[in-house]
Motif scaffolding. Structure first.
Motif, PDB file in Angstrom:
ATOM      1  N   THR A   9       8.979   3.647   6.791  1.00 24.65           N
ATOM      2  CA  THR A   9       8.050   4.021   7.864  1.00 24.65           C
ATOM      3  C   THR A   9       8.772   4.124   9.200  1.00 24.65           C
ATOM      4  O   THR A   9       8.594   5.094   9.944  1.00 24.65           O
ATOM      5  N   SER A  28      -0.961   4.424   1.430  1.00 25.28           N
ATOM      6  CA  SER A  28      -1.042   4.561   2.890  1.00 25.28           C
ATOM      7  C   SER A  28       0.290   5.079   3.460  1.00 25.28           C
ATOM      8  O   SER A  28       0.300   5.861   4.409  1.00 25.28           O
ATOM      9  N   VAL A  29       1.424   4.644   2.862  1.00 25.22           N
ATOM     10  CA  VAL A  29       2.728   5.134   3.340  1.00 25.22           C
ATOM     11  C   VAL A  29       2.892   6.618   2.990  1.00 25.22           C
ATOM     12  O   VAL A  29       3.364   7.413   3.814  1.00 25.22           O
ATOM     13  N   THR A  55       0.052  -3.099   8.886  1.00 24.37           N
ATOM     14  CA  THR A  55      -0.455  -3.464   7.563  1.00 24.37           C
ATOM     15  C   THR A  55       0.697  -3.916   6.659  1.00 24.37           C
ATOM     16  O   THR A  55       0.580  -4.920   5.949  1.00 24.37           O
ATOM     17  N   TYR A  95       0.838   8.494   5.341  1.00 25.26           N
ATOM     18  CA  TYR A  95       1.460   8.458   6.674  1.00 25.26           C
ATOM     19  C   TYR A  95       2.569   9.503   6.778  1.00 25.26           C
ATOM     20  O   TYR A  95       2.662  10.229   7.775  1.00 25.26           O
ATOM     21  N   PRO A 136      -0.010   1.815   9.583  1.00 23.50           N
ATOM     22  CA  PRO A 136       0.710   1.432   8.366  1.00 23.50           C
ATOM     23  C   PRO A 136       1.745   0.340   8.590  1.00 23.50           C
ATOM     24  O   PRO A 136       1.939  -0.527   7.741  1.00 23.50           O
ATOM     25  N   SER A 180       0.834  -1.204   0.000  1.00 18.07           N
ATOM     26  CA  SER A 180       0.000   0.000   0.000  1.00 18.07           C
ATOM     27  C   SER A 180       0.870   1.255   0.000  1.00 18.07           C
ATOM     28  O   SER A 180       1.203   1.792   1.052  1.00 18.07           O
TER      29      SER A 180
END
Lengths: 129, 396
Positions: free
Chosen positions: B375, B163-164, B334, B167, B331, B160
């Motif tokens: 992340t 989503s990163v 996931t 984030y 995140p 994803s």
């Protein structure tokens, strides 16, 4: 067992074709073709079972999106390979090669939407972030 | 010798990037001096923006109100007026364990159907390849089936990127929103110089890191994934994988940026009066982790965080940590679940004899690792900022 039946058919076809070739009969090619078709005919119910199993897996897991394409490609490859073998058996290597080429083109034609979609996905991957 | 060279390069990049912000910090201090000479009571907002604000602002309430809704929903009901003991109880082990297991449950619930689809597709391709294998056309058919498998993987959404990206953007905005909070605690305790330097450095670091992570590292990982698909569907037999090279470069950039920012804050904390083990840890981090090996970088960052965590003394500090935790957990969990799925599918493909698919999923699993590294690095930079503030003498 089907595998023994298939082996028997093909073994018998090969012996008969060899005898006919030695005697100079033009029918030896027809015997080879008949042997191939008979063997595939015996296999067909098994292939149908395998396809049904794959279909069931696709439906139950939710992986049915590309299943029709994969099935079409597999069937096209099988038909073309059998046809190419029959042509080879009839001493027509040119026809055999042509059947293979046509088969590849047909498979690529079936796969064109897949490749287009894959290209779009790769492009979106690069451009989205 | 190589480590020394790496340290010198790190220092050079760090000070090239942050020197202009150091000048801005001097402006803050000068401004504060002017205000105090005029006998004015300076609030946090006024200190940072020059705009006068009515009412008292301790920074925490405005920080909480600036949080994204999904993060705010994950926090217990805490305000700036909360009792530290009550806040400590609200953010106890029960809260964190509940949050972790809730996220794990949500991620597993989301990833399991996708994993089932990928596993089913592997079995379907295996069956169909077995049916059509052996002839002259089977090679083409196999390539097309593999392309179908690739597309299934792309739709599964186990990687994803959005989503990163989201984030990283949220983390930068939270870091900016934390500026008044940490400045308030430093101004309140009389650490005006630290407040000025820190406010400028937090703003600069979060901005620079967000730009490099979102603008360079993340697109590079996405590009490496696209290259993995291309190399897998159209194998050229190249000895060196371009996708692997780009992915390694992205990880190198990620680690270098987090090292540079840690180094800057480490040096700042060494120069400040409250230099402690946290600062020394940062220097160790800068020298020892310049080689892009994520495991080592994360390990040293964790040591640094452990050194700084002891300094958290107030509601604001706990809230800041909890916000970062809540923000990063979703995140991260996931991505880890996605990586586990990709690895499992890679193993399954290997068992079924689908070597090309197995290699692709191995590559996707590596891309997932790079996203996890990104992340973790982004969150560690934020944590380093917070704990460097603690070592300045703040009581957040």
């Amino acid at each position: 067992m089907d595998v023994l039946r298939i082996a028997g058919i093909l073994f018998l076809s090969a012996i008969v074709a060899l005898i006919l070739r030695r005697t100079g009969s033009p029918l030896h090619s027809a015997v080879v073709c008949a042997g191939i078709v008979a063997a595939v005919g015996v296999c067909l119910p098994k292939i149908a079972d395998a396809v049904e199993t794959a279909k069931m897996i696709a439906n139950e897991s939710g992986a049915y999106r590309f299943f029709p394409t994969v099935l079409k490609v597999a069937v096209a490859a099988l038909v073309c390979d059998v046809a190419a073998d029959v042509c080879s058996g009839c001493d027509s290597p040119v026809l055999s090669k042509t059947v293979s080429t046509v088969g590849k083109i047909e498979i690529l034609f079936i796969a064109l939407p897949l490749f287009t979609e894959l290209y779009r996905y790769a492009s979106s991957l690069v451009s989205q972030v | 010798m190589r480590k020394l060279f790496a340290a010198v390069i790190t220092a050079f990049i760090a000070f090239s990037l942050f020197a202009p912000e150091a000048c801005r910090a001097e402006d803050y201090v000068e401004k504060y001096r002017e205000y105090t000479e005029e006998g004015r009571n300076v609030g946090v907002t006024e200190f940072l923006t020059g705009e006068t604000q009515d009412g008292e602002d301790d920074g925490l309430d405005s920080f909480l109100s600036s949080l994204p809704k999904n993060v705010a929903d994950m926090l217990p009901d805490v305000t700036g007026d909360s009792d530290p003991a009550a806040a400590g109880e609200a953010f106890g082990a029960e809260y964190f364990v509940g949050l972790i297991f809730g996220e794990i449950g949500r991620a597993v619930g989301k990833i399991l159907p996708e994993a089932a689809v990928l596993a089913a597709m592997a079995v379907i391709v295996f069956i169909m390849k077995s049916v059509s294998d052996g002839g002259a056309v089977s090679g083409t058919a196999g390539a097309v089936m593999h392309a179908a498998f690739c597309l299934t993987a792309s739709y599964a959404g186990v990687l994803s990127f959005e989503s990163v990206a989201s984030y990283l953007k949220t983390l930068a905005s939270v870091a900016n929103a934390a500026v008044p909070l940490v400045t308030a605690s430093l101004v309140a305790t009389g650490n005006v110089t630290s407040a000025g330097v820190g406010a400028a450095f937090i703003t600069a670091t979060s901005d620079i890191c967000e730009r490099i992570f979102s603008g360079a590292a993340l697109p590079m990982i996405a590009a490496s994934t696209a290259l993995s698909f291309a190399e897998s569907v159209f194998p050229g037999g190249a000895a060196v994988s371009l996708s692997s090279f780009v992915r390694k470069a992205a990880i190198w950039i990620t680690v270098a940026v987090s090292t540079v920012s840690s180094f800057v804050f480490g040096v700042q904390s060494l120069l400040s009066s409250a230099a402690d083990t946290a600062g020394l840890k940062t220097v160790k981090f800068a020298v020892g982790s310049f080689v892009p090996f994520v495991g080592s970088a994360v390990g040293d960052t964790v040591s640094f965080i452990a050194a700084g965590a002891a300094g958290v003394k107030s509601v604001a500090g706990v809230v800041l940590l909890a916000v970062l935790f809540a923000l990063t957990l979703t995140p991260l969990v996931t991505l880890v679940a996605g990586k586990a799925t990709l690895f499992a599918v890679s193993v399954l493909c290997g068992v079924l004899g689908l070597q090309r698919s197995s290699k692709l999923f191995e590559d996707l699993s590596s891309a997932s690792s790079a996203l996890i590294a990104l992340t973790v690095s982004a969150s560690s930079v934020f944590l380093v900022i917070v704990f460097a503030f603690i070592s300045y003498g703040g009581k957040i």
